[in-house]
Design an enzyme around this catalytic site. Structure first.
Site, PDB file in Angstrom:
ATOM      1  N   PRO A 265       1.371  -0.693  -9.708  1.00  0.00           N
ATOM      2  CA  PRO A 265       1.793  -1.105  -8.399  1.00  0.00           C
ATOM      3  C   PRO A 265       2.247   0.054  -7.574  1.00  0.00           C
ATOM      4  O   PRO A 265       3.204   0.721  -7.904  1.00  0.00           O
ATOM      5  CB  PRO A 265       2.952  -2.029  -8.689  1.00  0.00           C
ATOM      6  CG  PRO A 265       3.273  -1.839 -10.123  1.00  0.00           C
ATOM      7  CD  PRO A 265       2.342  -0.873 -10.697  1.00  0.00           C
ATOM      8  N   GLU A 266       1.574   0.248  -6.502  1.00  0.00           N
ATOM      9  CA  GLU A 266       2.121   1.082  -5.439  1.00  0.00           C
ATOM     10  C   GLU A 266       2.519   0.114  -4.342  1.00  0.00           C
ATOM     11  O   GLU A 266       2.489  -1.103  -4.544  1.00  0.00           O
ATOM     12  CB  GLU A 266       1.082   2.123  -4.991  1.00  0.00           C
ATOM     13  CG  GLU A 266       0.669   3.036  -6.162  1.00  0.00           C
ATOM     14  CD  GLU A 266      -0.289   4.151  -5.777  1.00  0.00           C
ATOM     15  OE1 GLU A 266      -0.234   4.592  -4.606  1.00  0.00           O
ATOM     16  OE2 GLU A 266      -1.087   4.574  -6.620  1.00  0.00           O
TER      17      GLU A 266
END
Length: 297
Positions: free
Chosen positions: A2-3
């Site tokens: 996850p960015e």
DNA sequence: CGAATGACCTGTGAGC
DNA sequence: TGCTCACAGGTCATTC
């Protein structure tokens, strides 16, 4: 995985179920993730209503009706999924096929959604780099995890002038500067690579070296700021991106962009028009960087 | 202070 | 098939 765009996608997936929902109970299945859970974690959540779900950088923030904020981070491999709870149907939801084993289901929230019925949301994280914390009422802005974060790479905050001010005379490579959450908050390894490619800037250049001494109409800082915003906006629009074990909040895989211009494309031709370069992989501060040495300078 | 490194933890794919 | 190795999207603590 996850960015920022993935976290925003998760937020949008969870919001319809969580916002306005009452937390009936919480199952905490281990004492810690990356960090220990806060004291009385489940007790402080039970009975609360979720007033809103927001995001800061890669942090998901659940704002509760007593002023408490639940902060959560997905780490490298964390994910949320939504399931119907009990026999009631939750409108618009949610398969739980997914032959995913429950081995790494660490936290389960049992909810009474505003729309009625029962739902549970499950936090799964094989590597356990994720974590959860509380910010007491009124203390979110000064919270140790939140207070020192830099600018959001969305909206109008991030422009060339801000980048110039942040980079100053920094000698660290652009790659490292963009990953520094105190400067810009929310970029990770993938989108830094993609943004630098879009801006035509080499990842190993010193951050300070792109600050124009006497600015032309469009400086390198302007180009980079625009590239960052575009990369992030595109990814959010695409519903975030995923690789391997990332699971969308509502379980919908295949929704994501799976290909990038340079990330994980070592040896492939640079996709930039009229560029005959080949994507190179190098290691910077222990992490892979992908870029085109021909058009990124 | 800035910059570089190791540590945290499990899973997966490549190569033998 | 089974083993070993390198590597994975993040952050924090420690060191120079």
């Amino acid at each position: 995985m996850p960015e920022l765009p993935e976290v925003e996608t998760v937020r949008r997936g969870l919001a319809p179920v969580m916002e306005g929902a009452r937390i009936l109970s919480v199952e905490q299945r281990r004492p810690d993730l990356r960090f220990p859970f806060p004291a009385d974690f489940t007790g402080r959540l039970a009975g609360r209503r979720v007033d809103g779900l927001s995001r800061r950088a890669k942090y998901l923030l659940a704002h509760l009706d007593d002023g408490l904020t639940l902060i959560s981070h997905l780490g490298m491999s964390g994910s949320w999924r939504i399931e119907a709870d009990g026999h009631d149907n939750v409108p618009g939801q949610f398969h739980h096929d997914r032959s995913k084993n429950a081995t790494h289901d660490h936290v389960v929230f049992h909810l009474a959604p505003k729309a009625g019925g029962r739902a549970r949301i499950v936090f799964n994280d094989p590597r356990r780099f994720g974590f959860m914390a509380f910010a007491e009422s009124g203390e979110l802005a000064a919270h140790p995890l939140i207070g020192k974060l830099g600018a959001e790479p969305t909206g109008n905050m991030l422009d060339g002038a801000l980048l110039a001010a942040l980079f100053g005379n920094r000698r660290a490579p652009l790659k490292a500067a963009l990953l520094d959450q105190r400067l810009i908050a929310g970029l990770g390894n993938i989108y830094v690579c993609e943004a630098l490619w879009r801006a035509g800037l080499a990842p190993d250049r010193a951050a300070g070296s792109i600050v124009a001494k006497s600015g032309g109409p469009t400086t390198a800082c302007d180009r980079l700021a625009a590239a960052i915003r575009a990369v992030i906006a595109d990814a959010i629009e695409a519903g975030g991106s995923s690789l391997r074990d990332y699971v969308h909040a509502d379980g919908a895989l295949g929704y994501f962009q799976h290909r990038f211009a340079v990330y994980d494309r070592e040896g492939e031709p640079c996709p930039k028009l009229n560029c005959d370069g080949v994507v190179l992989r190098i290691v910077q501060s222990g992490r892979s960087t992908f870029y085109c040495p021909s058009c990124q300078r």
